[in-house]
Design a protein around this motif. Sequence first.
Motif, PDB file in Angstrom:
ATOM      1  N   PHE A 124       1.154  -1.292  -0.791  1.00  0.00           N
ATOM      2  CA  PHE A 124      -0.427  -0.143  -0.091  1.00  0.00           C
ATOM      3  C   PHE A 124       1.203   1.452  -0.203  1.00  0.00           C
ATOM      4  CE2 PHE A 124      -3.414  -2.432   2.448  1.00  0.00           C
ATOM      5  CZ  PHE A 124      -3.633  -3.510   1.173  1.00  0.00           C
ATOM      6  N   PHE A 125       1.810   1.276   0.866  1.00  0.00           N
ATOM      7  CA  PHE A 125       2.458   2.213   0.466  1.00  0.00           C
ATOM      8  C   PHE A 125       3.976   2.327  -0.549  1.00  0.00           C
ATOM      9  CE2 PHE A 125       2.085   2.012   5.274  1.00  0.00           C
ATOM     10  CZ  PHE A 125       1.864   3.468   5.833  1.00  0.00           C
ATOM     11  N   LEU A 126       4.171   2.036  -1.550  1.00  0.00           N
ATOM     12  CA  LEU A 126       4.219   2.081  -2.059  1.00  0.00           C
ATOM     13  C   LEU A 126       3.748   2.000  -3.330  1.00  0.00           C
ATOM     14  CD1 LEU A 126       6.459  -1.377  -2.423  1.00  0.00           C
ATOM     15  CD2 LEU A 126       7.612   0.492  -2.120  1.00  0.00           C
ATOM     16  N   LYS A 127       1.855   1.620  -3.544  1.00  0.00           N
ATOM     17  CA  LYS A 127       1.619   2.480  -4.293  1.00  0.00           C
ATOM     18  C   LYS A 127       0.025   3.547  -4.026  1.00  0.00           C
ATOM     19  CE  LYS A 127       0.970   0.584  -7.943  1.00  0.00           C
ATOM     20  NZ  LYS A 127       1.181   0.331  -8.867  1.00  0.00           N
ATOM     21  N   ARG A 128       1.079   4.479  -2.999  1.00  0.00           N
ATOM     22  CA  ARG A 128       0.748   5.724  -2.517  1.00  0.00           C
ATOM     23  C   ARG A 128       0.402   6.906  -3.812  1.00  0.00           C
ATOM     24  NH1 ARG A 128       6.148   5.201  -0.670  1.00  0.00           N
ATOM     25  NH2 ARG A 128       6.801   6.993  -0.529  1.00  0.00           N
TER      26      ARG A 128
ATOM     27  N   ARG B 256      -8.354  11.702   7.752  1.00  0.00           N
ATOM     28  CA  ARG B 256      -8.981  13.090   6.371  1.00  0.00           C
ATOM     29  C   ARG B 256      -8.988  13.939   6.857  1.00  0.00           C
ATOM     30  NH1 ARG B 256     -11.617   8.089   3.830  1.00  0.00           N
ATOM     31  NH2 ARG B 256     -10.403   7.599   1.711  1.00  0.00           N
ATOM     32  N   ARG B 257     -10.090  14.020   8.293  1.00  0.00           N
ATOM     33  CA  ARG B 257     -10.261  15.501   8.578  1.00  0.00           C
ATOM     34  C   ARG B 257      -9.527  15.708   9.477  1.00  0.00           C
ATOM     35  NH1 ARG B 257     -15.045  16.254   9.380  1.00  0.00           N
ATOM     36  NH2 ARG B 257     -14.920  17.983  11.054  1.00  0.00           N
ATOM     37  N   PHE B 258      -7.616  15.194   9.926  1.00  0.00           N
ATOM     38  CA  PHE B 258      -6.862  16.056  10.089  1.00  0.00           C
ATOM     39  C   PHE B 258      -5.594  16.022   9.237  1.00  0.00           C
ATOM     40  CE2 PHE B 258      -8.851  13.452  13.556  1.00  0.00           C
ATOM     41  CZ  PHE B 258      -8.682  14.677  14.601  1.00  0.00           C
ATOM     42  N   VAL B 259      -5.689  14.612   8.127  1.00  0.00           N
ATOM     43  CA  VAL B 259      -4.382  14.819   7.332  1.00  0.00           C
ATOM     44  C   VAL B 259      -4.740  14.510   5.483  1.00  0.00           C
ATOM     45  CG1 VAL B 259      -2.816  13.708   9.138  1.00  0.00           C
ATOM     46  CG2 VAL B 259      -4.422  12.260   6.903  1.00  0.00           C
ATOM     47  N   GLY B 260      -6.492  15.388   5.249  1.00  0.00           N
ATOM     48  CA  GLY B 260      -6.674  15.319   4.301  1.00  0.00           C
ATOM     49  C   GLY B 260      -6.397  13.527   3.388  1.00  0.00           C
ATOM     50  N   ASN B 261      -6.484  13.937   2.308  1.00  0.00           N
ATOM     51  CA  ASN B 261      -6.306  13.078   1.176  1.00  0.00           C
ATOM     52  C   ASN B 261      -5.289  12.606   0.787  1.00  0.00           C
ATOM     53  OD1 ASN B 261      -9.603  12.890   1.006  1.00  0.00           O
ATOM     54  ND2 ASN B 261      -9.914  14.115   0.124  1.00  0.00           N
ATOM     55  N   ASP B 262      -4.471  13.179   1.311  1.00  0.00           N
ATOM     56  CA  ASP B 262      -3.149  12.363   0.784  1.00  0.00           C
ATOM     57  C   ASP B 262      -2.445  11.490   1.301  1.00  0.00           C
ATOM     58  OD1 ASP B 262      -0.101  12.230  -0.193  1.00  0.00           O
ATOM     59  OD2 ASP B 262       0.047  14.623  -0.405  1.00  0.00           O
ATOM     60  N   TYR B 263      -2.444  10.720   0.350  1.00  0.00           N
ATOM     61  CA  TYR B 263      -1.986   8.740   1.195  1.00  0.00           C
ATOM     62  C   TYR B 263      -0.516   8.681   1.580  1.00  0.00           C
ATOM     63  CZ  TYR B 263      -7.249   6.318  -0.389  1.00  0.00           C
ATOM     64  OH  TYR B 263      -7.679   6.244   0.134  1.00  0.00           O
ATOM     65  N   ARG B 264       0.154   9.896   1.353  1.00  0.00           N
ATOM     66  CA  ARG B 264       1.346   9.505   1.896  1.00  0.00           C
ATOM     67  C   ARG B 264       1.011   9.763   3.496  1.00  0.00           C
ATOM     68  NH1 ARG B 264       5.019  14.378  -0.020  1.00  0.00           N
ATOM     69  NH2 ARG B 264       2.387  15.354  -0.230  1.00  0.00           N
TER      70      ARG B 264
END
Length: 346
Positions: free
Chosen positions: A223-227, A284-292
């Motif tokens: 998952f982290f590689l495909k962020r 998402r309410r704390f860090v938004g939609n950025d999957y990183r």
Amino acid sequence: MADITDARKKQERRYVFCIVAMVAVCLAVAVMELSMGALSIDPIESVLALFGIGSAQNVNTVQSIRLPRTVCAIVSGAGLALAGAALQSVLENPLASASTVGISQGAAFGATVAILVIVPTVFGSSSEMGMTAIALCAFAGAMVSSVVVLLFSRMGLATPESIILVGVALSALWAGASTIMQYFSDDLNLTKVIFWQFGDLGRATWPQISFMAAVGLLCSVYFFLKRWSYNALQNGAHVAGGLGVDVARTRIVGVFVASLMAATMVSFIGLVNFIGLIAPHIARRFVGNDYRFLLPASLALGATIMLASDLVARMIISPVILPIGAITSFLGAPLFLFLLYKGYKR
């Protein structure tokens, strides 16, 4: 341009701080999980007992009883949350999770088949082999659901939005089949099925927890590689394709890996709903939609919610331990409705 770059870096630092704070809260709740119970132990003493320091009673209580349950809660909660976050991206649906695409219900049907048919016929009174067979059948049932979802995605017969409808249909199918089997079962086996479906963090052994952790780690690395691909999918399949993302492959492999993660967790702990759905939305309410940042935030929040739910389940009417699945649903559903309301107002 420099102002925009500085603002972005400042925002990213804030996101990192939020993730660190979430991890700190998770560790604090884990210490509470180790400290509280029928035998109350001071938090500092409970931490010392992890390393074999303190009275024999405290060391035995923490290491033998509470530590496996705590680790199981962290591993399963983090795994379900990560699987939910990944499914919501690859299916482009904020309602996607293991419980809404039929994976959990498939596991329940597999466990029902094992408890009512396979274990009494093949293993008899062998408790250890029977538990292994139940976990394997639950895993097989969950993966069958994921294969059906993959087939619909692969053949183009379902849009990402209608995958949820596929999950609803599969859930109804598994529930109906399980109900028919339970209708003809005896009281003892019916009780076993019901207790499995309640969910229990205390049934997993150390080898099983280690297996859950290993699968969770491998899936998390993927998952982290495909962020970056998941970030591109937030703008739609056409935009992601224009940015060089193989959308079809990303979806199929993403659904498979997320299903593998969720199936592994559910197979050993039973039905625990809403973790994979609610944790990414809170993150998402704390860090938004950025999957990183969304993936590590979801991981920390999923573990925290599972730990807090188990703490409530054990302490609310102690010494009776309530089903963890009921607690997560009872706490998760109103919270999810509140988040939907806040999103609508915004």
